[in-house]
Design an enzyme around this catalytic site. Structure first.
Site, PDB file in Angstrom:
ATOM      1  N   TYR A 280      -2.194  -7.843 -15.873  1.00  0.00           N
ATOM      2  CA  TYR A 280      -1.710  -6.819 -16.795  1.00  0.00           C
ATOM      3  C   TYR A 280      -2.334  -7.058 -18.167  1.00  0.00           C
ATOM      4  O   TYR A 280      -2.117  -8.091 -18.784  1.00  0.00           O
ATOM      5  CB  TYR A 280      -0.188  -6.880 -16.888  1.00  0.00           C
ATOM      6  CG  TYR A 280       0.416  -5.605 -17.388  1.00  0.00           C
ATOM      7  CD1 TYR A 280       0.751  -4.592 -16.510  1.00  0.00           C
ATOM      8  CD2 TYR A 280       0.635  -5.399 -18.739  1.00  0.00           C
ATOM      9  CE1 TYR A 280       1.293  -3.404 -16.970  1.00  0.00           C
ATOM     10  CE2 TYR A 280       1.173  -4.208 -19.202  1.00  0.00           C
ATOM     11  CZ  TYR A 280       1.494  -3.217 -18.318  1.00  0.00           C
ATOM     12  OH  TYR A 280       2.018  -2.035 -18.778  1.00  0.00           O
ATOM     13  N   TYR A 330      -5.163   3.431 -18.344  1.00  0.00           N
ATOM     14  CA  TYR A 330      -3.861   2.904 -18.711  1.00  0.00           C
ATOM     15  C   TYR A 330      -2.822   3.344 -17.697  1.00  0.00           C
ATOM     16  O   TYR A 330      -1.979   4.192 -17.980  1.00  0.00           O
ATOM     17  CB  TYR A 330      -3.498   3.385 -20.114  1.00  0.00           C
ATOM     18  CG  TYR A 330      -2.214   2.799 -20.636  1.00  0.00           C
ATOM     19  CD1 TYR A 330      -1.994   1.434 -20.598  1.00  0.00           C
ATOM     20  CD2 TYR A 330      -1.227   3.604 -21.171  1.00  0.00           C
ATOM     21  CE1 TYR A 330      -0.812   0.887 -21.078  1.00  0.00           C
ATOM     22  CE2 TYR A 330      -0.047   3.067 -21.665  1.00  0.00           C
ATOM     23  CZ  TYR A 330       0.155   1.714 -21.609  1.00  0.00           C
ATOM     24  OH  TYR A 330       1.321   1.181 -22.081  1.00  0.00           O
TER      25      TYR A 330
END
Ligand SMILES: [Zn+2]
Lengths: 376, 133
Positions: A280, A330
């Site tokens: 992440y 994203y």
């Protein structure tokens, strides 16, 4: 023995799909979600009537999503629109499959933040610290990275290695939003946002949607493509220190360590077995924090660890081979899980990790999770 | 108002903090049952769950745990202040809070001693900020 005895390899990913990534002002999250769902069904060779479990994330109203898709799930779950929810949702889906609450689960994530000009700070995310002008997840990560610099001597030039490696991978990914290679100098001279972080330390904001379809290990054998098993998972939340959003004074070190240990124990695997890491990367420092928490390097040494192309394809630990949040899209962790599946199937073309058999996903956030995927 | 900085919305829960700040005192919430000190305000003590709590003044001394320099104004009211520095302070009494580092932020160092200073914003609101010793 892992912390989640009997759950290893009980569920597998049989289909993945994503939309194009960009700015789509005329499409809403339901349109994008449906497109990703259709693409994942086609990837799995599955009729939508087989889907009896639905997980939605960052989608306004779960029932509207079901209406658009024409499905009445036996089990469903709605996740808050936070990035940290991808790992949470995938683990919940495994447990729904293991307990028989569903036989086939579709997880759908959509983001329309680009075209709707979401900017993740100021009045959009009110907090007790607003009167002091402290706002945005990026500022929290700037504060964490400043501590790392002070405590361990980590430099922004080392941090640049994260953005450079991940951009390099985006350049090899036809779907990625950002495809221009960057250098350390580009990173060091990029527009300052909240120092010590600059523009190239920040993730993209773009529209798009992702879908993963999971089923039980037994059913997965009949799929169109080889199944990718969820072999291990683990996690720990850090809520007691959450008055400062997206921040932890210890950079979630202990939470990541627990999540990593649990997921390796459950999978019966070790660091050396991991062929690629999906990490992440809402902001570049998160990657350093994750590497230390997981134990790929000792605490405080991630800056040195990433020097010399460690995270690049062909390096010691290829990381975010799709270009991550920093340069691909994203999709708040969801696309990284899709990339894990594609790597294990050998579908990644120019960015393929050769002989890829084990991929780890990690999210260092207030809900920290690690998932270990293996090739069926 | 669109060019103003965001002001706190005072609630029953944190009124004590702002009352003390207006009088030039930094206060934190302290549990009457177990003595745990914390900030921001919580409806019950996060340690023992007791719901009898007081706002008690603290020394205003602390150490610098981190800082970040804003080059983007998320509210138009901060545009004229750019760059400004947000900081993370560990109070001598324990709680960790966010504020602004004023004075010489370029001399910031991890662990540096700091002390509270007050900036009056309106008749009702005074913001505690911090300065290097
Ligand atoms: Zn108490």
């Amino acid at each position: 023995m892992g912390e989640h005895a009997g759950m290893s390899n009980r569920a597998a990913v049989i289909g993945v799909g994503n939309t194009a990534y960009g700015s789509f002002p005329e499409r809403d999250e339901y349109a994008l979600g449906a497109q990703a769902f259709r693409s994942a069904l086609s990837d799995a060779g599955l009729d939508k009537r087989r889907v009896d479990g639905l997980v939605v994330c960052r989608i306004g109203y779960y029932a509207r999503m079901g209406e658009v898709l024409g499905i009445d799930p036996h089990w469903s779950l709605t996740l808050p629109p936070h990035g940290r929810m991808s790992g949470v949702g995938l683990i919940e889906a495994v447990q729904a499959l293991a307990t028989g609450q569903a036989t086939t689960v579709a997880l759908i994530y959509a983001n329309i933040g680009r075209s709707r000009r979401v900017n993740y700070g100021g009045d959009e995310a009110p907090s007790v610290w607003d009167p002091w002008g402290f706002t945005s997840p990026g500022a929290s990560h700037a504060m964490m990275f400043r501590r790392h610099m002070e405590l361990y001597g980590t430099t922004t030039r080392q941090l640049a290695e994260v953005s450079i490696a991940i951009r390099h991978h985006a350049c090899l990914n036809p779907d990625a939003v950002m495809k221009k290679p960057i250098t350390v100098e580009d990173h060091e001279t990029a527009r300052p946002i909240v120092l010590p972080l600059r523009l190239l330390d920040y993730c993209l904001i773009n529209d798009g949607a992702v879908c993963l379809i999971l089923t039980t290990a037994e059913r997965a054998r009949d799929g169109r493509k080889p199944p990718v098993f969820i072999s291990g998972f683990g996690g720990l939340d850090a809520f007691r220190r959450s008055s400062i959003a997206n921040f932890d004074i210890d950079c979630w070190h202990d939470e990541v360590a627990v999540a990593g240990r649990e997921s390796f124990a459950m999978a019966g695997l070790r660091h050396d077995d991991v062929d690629a890491l999906m990490c992440y990367d809402n902001f570049s420092p998160t990657v350093l924090f994750s590497l230390e928490g997981l134990g790929y390097c000792p605490r405080g040494e991630a800056g040195r660890f990433v020097e010399g192309g460690t995270l690049k394809l062909g390096g010691r630990l290829p990381t975010n081979t799709d270009g991550g949040h920093l340069s691909n899209s994203y999709m708040q962790g969801w696309a990284l899980n899709v990339e894990a599946v594609r790597q294990l199937r050998g579908e990644c073309g120019a960015r393929q990790v050769s002989g890829c058999a084990v991929v780890q996903y990690v999210q260092a956030t207030p809900c920290t999770r690690s998932i270990v995927y293996t090739r069926g | 108002m669109s060019n103003a900085k965001p002001l706190p919305v005072i609630t029953a829960l944190d009124r004590g903090f702002w009352d003390h700040a207006r009088a030039g005192r930094l206060a934190v919430q302290v549990c009457r049952n177990c003595g745990h000190a914390h900030f921001p305000a919580s409806p019950v003590c996060p340690e023992c769950l007791g719901d009898v709590q007081d706002w008690q003044p603290v020394s205003g001394a602390g150490t610098l745990e981190s800082w970040a320099e804003f080059h983007r104004a998320y509210w138009p009211g901060f545009a004229a202040d750019l760059p400004y520095t947000a900081c993370l302070i560990r109070l001598a009494e324990g709680p960790v809070l966010v504020s602004n580092l004023v004075g010489n932020p370029e001399k910031a160092k991890l662990g540096a001693p700091v002390h509270v200073v007050f900036e009056k914003i309106t008749d009702e609101i005074t913001l505690p900020k911090f300065s290097l010793d």
